[in-house]
Design an enzyme around this catalytic site. Structure first.
Site, mmCIF file in Angstrom:
data_model
loop_
_atom_site.group_PDB
_atom_site.id
_atom_site.type_symbol
_atom_site.label_atom_id
_atom_site.label_comp_id
_atom_site.label_asym_id
_atom_site.label_seq_id
_atom_site.Cartn_x
_atom_site.Cartn_y
_atom_site.Cartn_z
ATOM 1 N N SER A 170 0.530 -1.128 0.344
ATOM 2 C CA SER A 170 0.032 0.122 0.385
ATOM 3 C C SER A 170 1.412 1.525 0.031
ATOM 4 C CB SER A 170 -0.756 -0.396 1.225
ATOM 5 O OG SER A 170 -2.383 0.928 1.107
ATOM 6 N N ASP A 252 -9.482 -4.682 -4.428
ATOM 7 C CA ASP A 252 -8.980 -3.955 -4.264
ATOM 8 C C ASP A 252 -8.728 -2.893 -5.099
ATOM 9 O OD1 ASP A 252 -6.687 -1.992 -2.658
ATOM 10 O OD2 ASP A 252 -4.910 -3.036 -3.630
ATOM 11 N N HIS A 284 -7.677 -5.421 -0.338
ATOM 12 C CA HIS A 284 -6.398 -4.292 -0.629
ATOM 13 C C HIS A 284 -5.661 -5.157 0.997
ATOM 14 C CE1 HIS A 284 -3.857 -1.196 -0.438
ATOM 15 N NE2 HIS A 284 -4.174 -1.130 0.881
#
Length: 309
Positions: A170, A252, A284
């Protein structure tokens, strides 16, 4: 990751509300709504598969890292080095959290690598570019061991600086990419990563991002090299790493940006080995939120293979 109770507030007192991450009040207070407990490093490798310890290169602001060493390391063995940057939208999480400690324990034990999990300062208390500067400072600290004369014996004795990898998830994948860009600059010198692992990378969401704009002390638009590397193919082409692994998830919310990064890197003229692994029905950072799930195990094998050179 655990949620915490969200305190009630008079809307008139709120300056910015970035649910589910944080709320900023007009008087300067900040509430953060997602929390993972911090855990100490481990001196029991029989339980974790790895030894760990914490180091601070800037003790006054706790910039440093959690280091991991596999329990099976031999006295004279040289191992690949994984420099890992945690995620959390630049505003939450820690290298010292239970989530990241468990994940790096597993990677280190299974891949037989040394890991340096970077602890950088978070926004909005420390706005961008603090996270990048802190991460680069830790990267340079790691490099200081390349002549076997650094301050940490684990890196002096066991690090193979011909096999260094940067990785993150991320926002941490964003940082990992940007550290690779900086390392690729001849004027910066430093570590030249062999490979780069970007799991569910955050490179914006294709539209103005109020949180990014708020946490930047030097906001300069949406084609910012740090946020939108796809707009800078010449920089992508100059990456020194020889291989890149991009991890995506079908559900995601920022998957499209990872796809665009892959396409831009492929078209840029960069001549390394590029691999994408895309998991159906996964969201995610699924591999961190449920580290025991089947797909997390499949991804772990992919990461271990990538680090095996």
């Amino acid at each position: 990751m655990e949620s915490i109770s969200i305190p009630r507030a008079d809307p008139a007192d709120i300056a910015h509300d970035f649910f589910p991450f944080l709320r900023v009040y007009k008087d300067g207070r900040v509430d953060k709504f997602l929390h993972t407990p911090l855990v100490p490093p481990s001196d029991d490798p029989n339980t974790t598969g790895a030894l760990s310890k914490d180091v601070f290169i800037s003790p006054e602001n706790k910039v440093g890292a959690r280091l991991f060493l596999p329990k099976t390391v031999k006295p004279d063995e040289r191992l690949p080095v994984l420099v890992y940057f945690h995620g959390g939208a630049f505003v939450i999480e820690s290298a010292f959290s239970a989530q990241y400690t468990a994940y790096l324990n597993s990677v280190v034990a299974e891949a037989n690598v040394i890991a340096v999990s970077v602890e950088y300062r978070l926004a909005p208390e420390h706005k961008v570019p603090a996270c990048y500067e802190d991460s680069w400072a830790v990267t340079k600290w790691v490099e200081s061991h390349s002549g076997k004369q650094g301050p940490d014996p684990w890196l002096n004795d066991h690090a193979d600086f011909g096999r260094v990898f940067f990785a993150g998830d991320s926002a941490g994948a964003n940082i990992a990419h940007n550290m690779a860009v900086r390392a690729s600059n001849a004027e910066e010198g430093g570590i030249k990563p062999l490979g780069l692992i970007l799991a569910h990378p955050f490179f914006g969401n294709g539209k103005p991002d109020k949180l990014w704009q708020f946490i930047c002390s030097d906001f300069n638009g949406w084609e910012d090299l740090r946020l939108n590397p796809m707009a800078h193919p010449n920089v992508l082409a100059g990456l020194v790493c020889k291989k890149v692994l991009i991890v995506l998830g079908e559900t995601d919310f920022i998957r499209d940006r990872g796809v665009l990064y892959h396409e831009a890197l492929k078209k840029s003229g960069w001549n390394g080995e590029l691999e994408v692994v895309d998991f159906e029905k996964e969201g995610h950072v699924f591999h961190l939120l449920n580290q025991a799930c089947e797909n997390a195990g499949i991804l772990m094998k992919k990461v271990v293979s990538f680090l095996s050179v």
